[in-house]
Each structure stands twice: as C-alpha cells, then as structure tokens.
Design a protein around this motif. Structure first.
Motif, PDB file in Angstrom:
ATOM      1  N   GLN A   6       0.854  -1.186   0.000  1.00 10.24           N
ATOM      2  CA  GLN A   6       0.000   0.000   0.000  1.00 10.24           C
ATOM      3  C   GLN A   6       0.891   1.237   0.000  1.00 10.24           C
ATOM      4  OE1 GLN A   6      -2.285  -0.115   3.586  1.00 10.24           O
ATOM      5  NE2 GLN A   6      -0.508  -0.139   4.913  1.00 10.24           N
ATOM      6  N   PRO A   7       0.357   2.359  -0.481  1.00  2.13           N
ATOM      7  CA  PRO A   7       1.171   3.577  -0.478  1.00  2.13           C
ATOM      8  C   PRO A   7       1.605   3.942   0.941  1.00  2.13           C
ATOM      9  CG  PRO A   7      -0.795   3.872  -1.812  1.00  2.13           C
ATOM     10  CD  PRO A   7      -0.958   2.575  -1.091  1.00  2.13           C
ATOM     11  N   SER A   9       1.856   6.714   2.190  1.00  2.99           N
ATOM     12  CA  SER A   9       0.996   7.777   2.729  1.00  2.99           C
ATOM     13  C   SER A   9      -0.302   7.243   3.328  1.00  2.99           C
ATOM     14  CB  SER A   9       0.672   8.792   1.639  1.00  2.99           C
ATOM     15  OG  SER A   9       0.009   8.153   0.565  1.00  2.99           O
ATOM     16  N   SER A  10      -0.639   5.987   3.053  1.00  2.00           N
ATOM     17  CA  SER A  10      -1.883   5.438   3.594  1.00  2.00           C
ATOM     18  C   SER A  10      -1.690   4.734   4.928  1.00  2.00           C
ATOM     19  CB  SER A  10      -2.525   4.469   2.592  1.00  2.00           C
ATOM     20  OG  SER A  10      -1.748   3.301   2.467  1.00  2.00           O
ATOM     21  N   ASP A  53       0.521  17.510   4.295  1.00  2.00           N
ATOM     22  CA  ASP A  53       1.700  17.509   3.435  1.00  2.00           C
ATOM     23  C   ASP A  53       2.716  18.474   4.030  1.00  2.00           C
ATOM     24  OD1 ASP A  53       3.330  16.974   1.261  1.00  2.00           O
ATOM     25  OD2 ASP A  53       2.284  18.353  -0.070  1.00  2.00           O
ATOM     26  N   LYS A  68       3.936  14.655   0.094  1.00  4.24           N
ATOM     27  CA  LYS A  68       2.889  13.635   0.090  1.00  4.24           C
ATOM     28  C   LYS A  68       2.825  12.888  -1.239  1.00  4.24           C
ATOM     29  CE  LYS A  68      -1.921  12.767   1.184  1.00  4.24           C
ATOM     30  NZ  LYS A  68      -3.194  13.356   1.567  1.00  4.24           N
ATOM     31  N   HIS A  69       3.036  13.606  -2.357  1.00  5.64           N
ATOM     32  CA  HIS A  69       2.977  12.920  -3.652  1.00  5.64           C
ATOM     33  C   HIS A  69       4.112  11.905  -3.797  1.00  5.64           C
ATOM     34  CE1 HIS A  69       5.779  16.167  -4.843  1.00  5.64           C
ATOM     35  NE2 HIS A  69       6.240  15.293  -5.701  1.00  5.64           N
ATOM     36  N   GLU A  72       3.076   8.817  -1.779  1.00  5.84           N
ATOM     37  CA  GLU A  72       2.033   8.043  -2.465  1.00  5.84           C
ATOM     38  C   GLU A  72       2.616   7.106  -3.516  1.00  5.84           C
ATOM     39  OE1 GLU A  72      -0.419  11.231  -3.848  1.00  5.84           O
ATOM     40  OE2 GLU A  72      -1.598  11.267  -1.995  1.00  5.84           O
TER      41      GLU A  72
END
Length: 79
Positions: A6-7, A9-10, A53, A68-69, A72
């Motif tokens: 999973q990313p 960020s999650s 972020d 954040k990007h 992800e």
C-alpha cells in the motif's frame, strides 16, 4: 504482514512497514536511494503536517520528510 503493498501515505500514524516498491520518477528516485530509502527497508510513519503535506517518516534511525505525492509512490507492506 499484509499481502498487498500500500502507499506509504496510507499508513496510520505510528504504523510500520517495509518498502516493497518505489515508483518515484528516476530524477527523484536517486535522491531517495541516497537517503537510504531502499526496497526492504523498514519505515515508520511518524506524522503528517497539519494540512497533510509533507509526511514525516522514520527510516534507519533518522527522520525524513517527504512530499505527500512522493509518499504516495512508495509502496510498503504493513506489519
């Protein structure tokens, strides 16, 4: 350990995982690799900034802040 990556960020704050895949573009990938963010590395999501972020993670005993990007595009398997 979960089956599907999973990313990063999650992850929940305080959760840990192992880097399974890095899908960051080549021009940014080298910077992450130089900071020790490699496949198989254990990471902990420390916190999100108030607006979500950037993202602060702990990797190899030090704290690293990612956009954040970027987080992800880094996939981890949770523990």
């Amino acid at each position: 350990m979960s089956a599907e990556p999973q990313p990063l960020s999650s992850l929940a704050v305080g959760a840990t995982g192992t880097v399974a895949e890095i899908r960051v573009p080549a021009e940014d990938r080298a910077r992450l690799l130089e900071m020790g963010l490699l496949v198989g590395t254990a990471v902990e999501l420390v916190r999100f900034a108030p607006l979500g972020d950037p993202v602060e993670i702990k990797v190899r005993g030090y704290h690293l802040t990612l956009r954040k990007h970027e987080a992800e595009l880094i996939f981890v398997r949770g523990k």
